[in-house]
Design a protein around this motif. Structure first.
Motif, PDB file in Angstrom:
ATOM      1  N   SER A   1       4.610  55.479  -6.480  1.00 37.48           N
ATOM      2  CA  SER A   1       5.403  54.498  -5.744  1.00 37.48           C
ATOM      3  C   SER A   1       4.611  53.943  -4.566  1.00 37.48           C
ATOM      4  O   SER A   1       4.843  52.829  -4.108  1.00 37.48           O
ATOM      5  N   MET A   2       3.658  54.709  -4.069  1.00 39.30           N
ATOM      6  CA  MET A   2       2.844  54.213  -2.964  1.00 39.30           C
ATOM      7  C   MET A   2       1.577  53.518  -3.464  1.00 39.30           C
ATOM      8  O   MET A   2       0.739  53.101  -2.673  1.00 39.30           O
ATOM      9  N   GLY A   3       1.454  53.466  -4.782  1.00 34.01           N
ATOM     10  CA  GLY A   3       0.296  52.769  -5.346  1.00 34.01           C
ATOM     11  C   GLY A   3      -0.984  53.583  -5.312  1.00 34.01           C
ATOM     12  O   GLY A   3      -2.071  53.047  -5.497  1.00 34.01           O
ATOM     13  N   ILE A   4      -0.860  54.888  -5.044  1.00 36.60           N
ATOM     14  CA  ILE A   4      -2.067  55.722  -5.071  1.00 36.60           C
ATOM     15  C   ILE A   4      -2.350  56.131  -6.510  1.00 36.60           C
ATOM     16  O   ILE A   4      -1.447  56.613  -7.206  1.00 36.60           O
ATOM     17  N   SER A   5      -3.561  55.940  -6.957  1.00 32.63           N
ATOM     18  CA  SER A   5      -3.877  56.426  -8.298  1.00 32.63           C
ATOM     19  C   SER A   5      -5.360  56.741  -8.393  1.00 32.63           C
ATOM     20  O   SER A   5      -6.154  56.333  -7.542  1.00 32.63           O
ATOM     21  N   ILE A   6      -5.721  57.519  -9.389  1.00 33.69           N
ATOM     22  CA  ILE A   6      -7.126  57.829  -9.612  1.00 33.69           C
ATOM     23  C   ILE A   6      -7.496  57.396 -11.016  1.00 33.69           C
ATOM     24  O   ILE A   6      -8.108  58.128 -11.769  1.00 33.69           O
ATOM     25  N   HIS A   7      -7.049  56.184 -11.378  1.00 32.24           N
ATOM     26  CA  HIS A   7      -7.358  55.629 -12.687  1.00 32.24           C
ATOM     27  C   HIS A   7      -8.848  55.806 -13.008  1.00 32.24           C
ATOM     28  O   HIS A   7      -9.660  55.636 -12.136  1.00 32.24           O
ATOM     29  N   PRO A   8      -9.222  56.176 -14.211  1.00 29.96           N
ATOM     30  CA  PRO A   8      -8.423  56.357 -15.427  1.00 29.96           C
ATOM     31  C   PRO A   8      -7.798  57.741 -15.554  1.00 29.96           C
ATOM     32  O   PRO A   8      -7.148  58.017 -16.552  1.00 29.96           O
ATOM     33  N   LEU A   9      -8.002  58.628 -14.578  1.00 37.01           N
ATOM     34  CA  LEU A   9      -7.386  59.955 -14.694  1.00 37.01           C
ATOM     35  C   LEU A   9      -5.919  59.882 -14.309  1.00 37.01           C
ATOM     36  O   LEU A   9      -5.521  59.022 -13.520  1.00 37.01           O
ATOM     37  N   PRO A  10      -5.098  60.791 -14.854  1.00 39.36           N
ATOM     38  CA  PRO A  10      -3.679  60.772 -14.487  1.00 39.36           C
ATOM     39  C   PRO A  10      -3.470  61.156 -13.019  1.00 39.36           C
ATOM     40  O   PRO A  10      -4.165  62.020 -12.483  1.00 39.36           O
ATOM     41  N   THR A  11      -2.507  60.497 -12.391  1.00 35.39           N
ATOM     42  CA  THR A  11      -2.196  60.749 -10.988  1.00 35.39           C
ATOM     43  C   THR A  11      -1.795  62.207 -10.768  1.00 35.39           C
ATOM     44  O   THR A  11      -1.967  62.752  -9.683  1.00 35.39           O
TER      45      THR A  11
ATOM     46  N   ASP B   1      -0.021  59.096 -16.699  1.00 33.92           N
ATOM     47  CA  ASP B   1      -0.458  57.709 -16.605  1.00 33.92           C
ATOM     48  C   ASP B   1      -1.975  57.688 -16.751  1.00 33.92           C
ATOM     49  O   ASP B   1      -2.565  58.675 -17.183  1.00 33.92           O
ATOM     50  N   GLY B   2      -2.613  56.602 -16.405  1.00 34.89           N
ATOM     51  CA  GLY B   2      -4.052  56.512 -16.607  1.00 34.89           C
ATOM     52  C   GLY B   2      -4.367  56.214 -18.058  1.00 34.89           C
ATOM     53  O   GLY B   2      -3.485  55.887 -18.858  1.00 34.89           O
ATOM     54  N   GLU B   3      -5.617  56.341 -18.412  1.00 36.03           N
ATOM     55  CA  GLU B   3      -6.064  56.065 -19.776  1.00 36.03           C
ATOM     56  C   GLU B   3      -5.507  57.134 -20.708  1.00 36.03           C
ATOM     57  O   GLU B   3      -5.597  58.324 -20.402  1.00 36.03           O
ATOM     58  N   ARG B   4      -4.914  56.707 -21.846  1.00 32.38           N
ATOM     59  CA  ARG B   4      -4.307  57.714 -22.716  1.00 32.38           C
ATOM     60  C   ARG B   4      -5.315  58.368 -23.656  1.00 32.38           C
ATOM     61  O   ARG B   4      -5.210  59.555 -23.951  1.00 32.38           O
ATOM     62  N   PHE B   5      -6.297  57.572 -24.089  1.00 30.51           N
ATOM     63  CA  PHE B   5      -7.269  58.134 -25.033  1.00 30.51           C
ATOM     64  C   PHE B   5      -8.689  58.029 -24.502  1.00 30.51           C
ATOM     65  O   PHE B   5      -9.050  57.058 -23.840  1.00 30.51           O
TER      66      PHE B   5
END
Lengths: 338, 260
Positions: free
Chosen positions: A68-78, A143-147
């Motif tokens: 919700s705060m927009g923090i992510s470590i794409h492509p790894l799951p949050t 979330d992030g990349e699934r494959f």
């Protein structure tokens, strides 16, 4: 002929090997938690499945918050980012439980069977707590990349008929499990704290009389168990999905893994995890496809060649458990002391 | 100095220790003898905090230590060994010894990760000390052997070695000689005397071997049926009618008569 063989291997890896390795790692991490509690605190912790559920739930809540705060470590799951926070909250929960529940029985030097029943009570409370906070339904939080590798890409790359898909969650599971296991063994074998845990598990009387503070050993054990349970639960949730009841059900394969390996033996817990996972996946897998590739055309199976329907997969851990208890009651790795 | 006042310990209806009162002077090697079931080991266990007493009081240099848990007594310098040697079977003999000193800096999670150098220094010192102790006990060749695999007598030496890893005030030895051959027993005896003379350890020794007691202990306390029967030098004890009745047996009495 050669192509058929390759196709068979790819199909086997895709549907059996990779899922079983991922599932085995998750079971192994869960079983390590059970085995540590058994080795140091000397009881079978029935609340472990729900501890995993609680840990995963906190990780999910943190994940949602981060998202919700927009923090992510794409492509790894949050969720990986949320993991340390989940571990911290779970550690607080376990230390709190120990303070208000288990310590009382420790003071009384209660019998292991009393502990076991007490842990059942804790299990029910956690069970309710988790459902109360997050609800009994299915939660998806990956979330992030699934494959890492999609079946289609693999087919295009190799020209084979069978595809090989590797999910991000599966590789994260394996990598995390390896790191955690190395860290745990380093901790138990090389650090003074780990050695005092082993000493306490090996010979409680002697450990006490050599000045090892039992309360401190207990605290460290719960901290490690909290980390193991939260990590195992989160990895399982990422790989499949989170549902409180599923985690409760996981208790059976996890205990089977710990007992098959030898209760109290960390190495055994890992081996047991993989034994259970591989048996479960292999026995419930429909071998038709692989056999069609391998057998001459005239012998192609007409049925699914599935030994047991997936609905009965829990029976498998149970049967393995019974067999091991019959022929090698101490487990594969002679359990008891860490 | 340890004072035991009117100590009781009951297991169900059985009075294992039944009003024992005794004093152990600092710097002495006190022998504790008596028939099997006299309550010697129970007395040890109660003083060492393994069992909590049903009644009575134990003081160490005037401080009340009744019923303190073993690890706290350890910090006060009260140590004990076991009748049947205890060891961490999966660790090497050296590691067994290195386990002993409490409150090592490696015991906090913080230091485990961030105090690596301090821990390494401490471990090096401990290792040197452990090797020194092993040499003192003439078992230096066993340093890297798993403690679970060495002989019973060597485990006994290891038990004694554990008490040497820290500065003990008082050490309770529960049948150090049981199951140990003569030569090894002499080694143990030498070690006890040296520790007593050089480091000022106080020892309380439970033992059935009268030669061993005679060589080491003054005074000797004889227990029977949970009570203290007599106290004095070994020859005084041997001459005591009650003791002969309860423990040494009439055979000895006749022998003494003949000698007289």
């Amino acid at each position: 002929m050669m192509i058929d063989f390759l196709n068979a291997i790819v199909a086997l890896s895709n549907f059996v090997l990779i899922p079983a390795i991922a599932y085995g790692s998750q079971l192994a991490l869960g079983a390590l938690g059970v085995t540590l509690v058994y080795g140091v605190l000397r009881f079978s912790n029935f609340a472990h499945g729900d501890t995993m559920a609680f840990g995963t739930m906190t990780v999910i809540l943190f994940t949602w918050w981060f998202q919700s705060m927009g923090i992510s470590i794409h492509p790894l799951p949050t969720a990986l980012l949320a993991l340390p926070f989940g571990i911290a909250v779970t550690a607080l929960l376990l230390l709190g439980t120990d303070r208000v529940v288990y310590r009382f029985y420790r003071k009384q030097k209660a019998q292991p069977v009393i502990y076991l029943i007490v842990s059942l009570g804790v299990m029910f409370i956690l069970n309710g707590l988790v459902r109360f906070i997050i609800g009994p339904g299915d939660q998806r939080f990956a979330d992030g990349e699934r494959f890492i590798m999609k079946a289609r890409d693999f087919k295009a790359m190799t020209g084979l008929k069978e595809g090989l898909a590797i999910k991000t969650s599966q590789s994260i599971t394996l990598v995390t499990a390896i790191i955690v296991v190395i860290a745990l063994f380093w901790f138990l074998n090389r650090t003074r704290t780990g050695k005092s845990m082993r000493a306490f598990s090996d010979n409680e009387d002697l450990a006490l009389l050599s000045g090892i503070n039992p309360e401190r050993v207990v605290i460290y054990t719960w901290l490690i168990v909290a980390a193991l349970a939260t990590i195992a639960g989160t990895l399982y949730g990422l790989d499949k999905s989170f549902k409180p009841f599923t985690y409760f059900q996981l208790l059976l394969p996890i205990f089977a893994a710990a007992i098959v390996g030898g209760l109290g033996s960390p190495l055994g817990a890992i081996a047991g995890g993989f034994v259970i996972a591989f048996s479960e996946v292999m026995i419930t897998y429909a071998w038709k496809k692989v056999l069609t590739y391998l057998m001459p055309d005239s012998l192609d199976p007409s049925g699914l060649v599935q030994l047991i329907a997936t609905e009965y997969k829990f029976a498998i851990s149970f049967v393995i458990l019974v067999i091991v208890l019959l022929f090698r009651p101490t487990g594969l790795f002679r359990g008891k002391a860490l | 100095m340890i004072r035991v006042e009117n100590l009781h310990k009951q297991f169900g209806g059985f009075r294992a220790v039944d009003g024992a009162t005794l004093e152990i002077a600092s710097g002495s090697i006190t022998g504790l003898i008596g028939p099997n079931g006299a309550g010697k080991t129970t007395l040890f266990n109660v003083i060492a905090g393994v069992h909590s007493p049903s009644g009575g009081k134990v003081t160490l240099d005037g401080e009340d230590i009744t019923g303190l848990p073993p690890h706290e007594l350890f910090h006060k310098g009260v140590l004990r060994t076991f009748q049947i040697a205890h060891e961490y079977g999966s660790m090497s003999c050296r590691e067994n010894l290195m386990m002993v000193p409490a409150d090592q800096s490696g015991e906090t999670l913080w230091n485990t990760w961030f105090g690596r150098k301090r821990i390494a220094d401490e471990e090096r010192a401990l290792r040197a000390k452990a090797d020194e102790v092993l040499e003192f006990l003439t078992i230096e060749h066993l340093a890297d052997h798993k403690a679970g695999q060495v002989s019973g007598g060597q485990k006994k030496l290891l038990e004694l070695g554990r008490t040497m890893m820290v500065d003990a005030k008082i050490v309770f030895l529960d049948e150090v000689g049981a199951g140990v051959n003569r030569t090894l027993l002499n080694t143990i005896g030498d070690a006890i005397i040296r520790l007593n003379k050089e480091r000022g350890y106080t020892f309380v020794v439970i033992e059935h071997d009268m030669d061993f007691i005679g060589r080491l202990c003054d005074p000797v306390i004889c227990m029977a049926e949970g009570k203290v029967l007599a106290e004095g030098t070994l020859s005084e004890i041997k001459a005591n009618e009650q003791v002969i009745e309860a423990y040494l047996g009439t055979g000895l009495k006749n022998k003494q008569k003949e000698e007289a």
